[in-house]
Design a protein around this motif. Sequence first.
Motif, short mmCIF file in Angstrom:
data_model
loop_
_atom_site.label_atom_id
_atom_site.label_comp_id
_atom_site.label_asym_id
_atom_site.label_seq_id
_atom_site.Cartn_x
_atom_site.Cartn_y
_atom_site.Cartn_z
N GLY A 430 2.14 -4.74 -2.57
CA GLY A 430 0.95 -3.68 -2.04
C GLY A 430 1.14 -2.45 -2.78
N PRO A 431 0.08 -1.99 -2.73
CA PRO A 431 -0.15 -0.62 -3.51
C PRO A 431 0.66 0.29 -2.98
N ASP A 432 1.38 0.02 -1.56
CA ASP A 432 3.05 1.42 -1.01
C ASP A 432 3.77 1.34 -1.43
N GLY A 433 4.01 0.26 -2.19
CA GLY A 433 5.11 -0.40 -2.84
C GLY A 433 6.15 -1.59 -1.85
N LEU A 434 5.29 -1.66 -1.22
CA LEU A 434 5.60 -2.33 0.09
C LEU A 434 5.76 -3.79 -0.17
N THR A 435 7.02 -4.96 -0.93
CA THR A 435 7.29 -5.94 -1.22
C THR A 435 6.46 -7.11 -0.58
N ASP A 436 6.32 -8.70 -0.42
CA ASP A 436 6.47 -9.56 -0.18
C ASP A 436 7.56 -10.11 1.05
N ALA A 437 7.66 -10.79 1.29
CA ALA A 437 8.70 -11.09 2.59
C ALA A 437 9.71 -11.89 1.09
#
Length: 644
Positions: A430-437
């Motif tokens: 995502g735009p905040d740097g959080l990846t998918d699982a």
Amino acid sequence: MEQQATAPRPFAPAPVDVEQAEAALIEHYPRLVRLGYLVLPPSLGRNRRVLTAHALVQRALPRNRAGAGPAVPSPRGTGGCPDDPGYAYVRQRVLQAALRAGRPRGRWQLPRPGQLPPLLPQVWGLRLFPRSGGADELALDQALAALSGPGRAAYVLRELELAGDHDVRRLLTAAGADAPDAALAEADRVRVPAGSRDRPLLESVEFDPCSLQARPTDLMRRRQHTRAALAAAAAAVVCGTLLGLPGEGWGPDGAAAPPYARNVSAQQALDPARLTTASDTAWKRADRPGFAAWPARGNRAGDRELLRRALAVWARPGNTVQVTATPGTAAGPAAGPPQLLYAGEVDSAVVVLLHDGLRVVRYAEARSGDTRSAALDFARTDAADMGTAAALVVSRTDGNVRYLTAPWVDSTAVRDLLRPTAPARPLRRGPDGLTDAVPSPGATRDCQGWTALQLGDHLITDLGELLPVRLTAGAPGAAHDVSTAKERAAWAHTACHLASVRGQGVRSVNSWQFATQTLPGAAGSAEWLCTRAETWRGAGSRVLAQFQAPGTREGAPGTVVARAEDSPACGAREPHVLAGALWKSAKGNWYALAAGGGDVTAIAASGGVSGSALGPLLAVPARQGAQARLTARLADGTRITPLH
């Protein structure tokens, strides 16, 4: 034994500033309270001893801007008392007050300076006392009760604080104890039970006045009065007098335990308004991009109530908080306002990531707002760089892992280390740097796959901790990111061995193919690899030497022929290695093989196998089950032995 007349006099050291003494008192508060509790006379009772010990420590600060320096500044050593003049000063004040409390005085005699009145302090409606220990602790408590005040002080100082009787005698003299030599002789007569193998009995919960149990007092009489008013008064006295109730009360702190002392720096560390943040472009200007250059991200980064709970639980985790820490990581509170890295909703939890310069701390609570299942994780991050600060584990759910990537990561992909020729699969974030699982690596029992993340040039994998591990390849001192097909093929034979270092606080793992050996009888070429896992704490490294026979299928684990812990082999300090193995050819012949890495110039075998060779390789005929003693010589003439 020295005579009393020759006891050394306390010298006149440099003054200790009141701020220095206050910092030492706050940092070592449980240690000081334990000292006071143990020295106070047992005749006071456990409840009175607990309250008096807390009061004596909190009254130990000097009244002026500076106080006289400590009389006994020498430390006990590693693992002993702190080598801090401020601590030594406060310790002497606490010891002096505790000894005074044990001296008899007339009925109408006023308290001495620094001594509490006989009925103070008090907590109405509750009795507070340490948790009960075992039979050994009870026997030791009875033995200490039979000693005089100076005798108890001598025994406690010798066991917990100072290394030698000389320093104990000096501190007793400075604290005003009568006959220090007699006190030491009295302490010598104490017969101590066996206790724990790794720590003194005095460090058990039986003698910990900061880990308390509460019981009611006069219930029958209290029933005759207004219960609500009396309960409120008891709570106010307990929290305000002993624990230092904060202005906001207990509610906003969620799962945090009640505080027991106030300190300006500690209070600032609990204020979400004082959290530091980095700009979005700070990493571009940093000399060494690390976690300090991460900006604050997440959809709850502005939630003051959430941040306050996270900071309060970090400082004082309650009994329901699940606390974990990587080996060698301190789980104490922050020294000042930490840095906010992330605060947001992830799957079924709300997660806050904080950084204090030496550690990353992850706070998680249920998304529903229930803080009873809060969790707190600590991990060391000192000297993190662009490779080791590329990502953090944010959540683990149903065998899957989500990562928060560094702001300098421009691409994310997933690799299976056991399939080195397969292309990397793109990973959305995502735009905040959080990846998918992504699947947790090594989740299957038979190690059918091992997930790693390709973050730009960096290859990382999860070993069950807050910080993923960086994977590298190359010779010691020249390790680099895994980039070639040959290096990925070598890691395919090593990946499943990573399970042996799971949960060990590993910072990076390097795989070094240190030799290629042509086998006897034209059987092909075997590869020798050395895998070194280094930790954040600098100790506890793990080293594996592997032998990979020709014709082994892709991704099959290499055969481990030697292993070592806390060894500098295969590292920058000792960039060489020696390993050996017995190998059976297709014709049924046995050979003793050996290989050296680094600047090995000759190898020799003796014992059950005899032979030698110039260079880093050796192959001599042997019998099945033969035992060989290997030695190697380096270019400078130094002799080394095999990894073990």
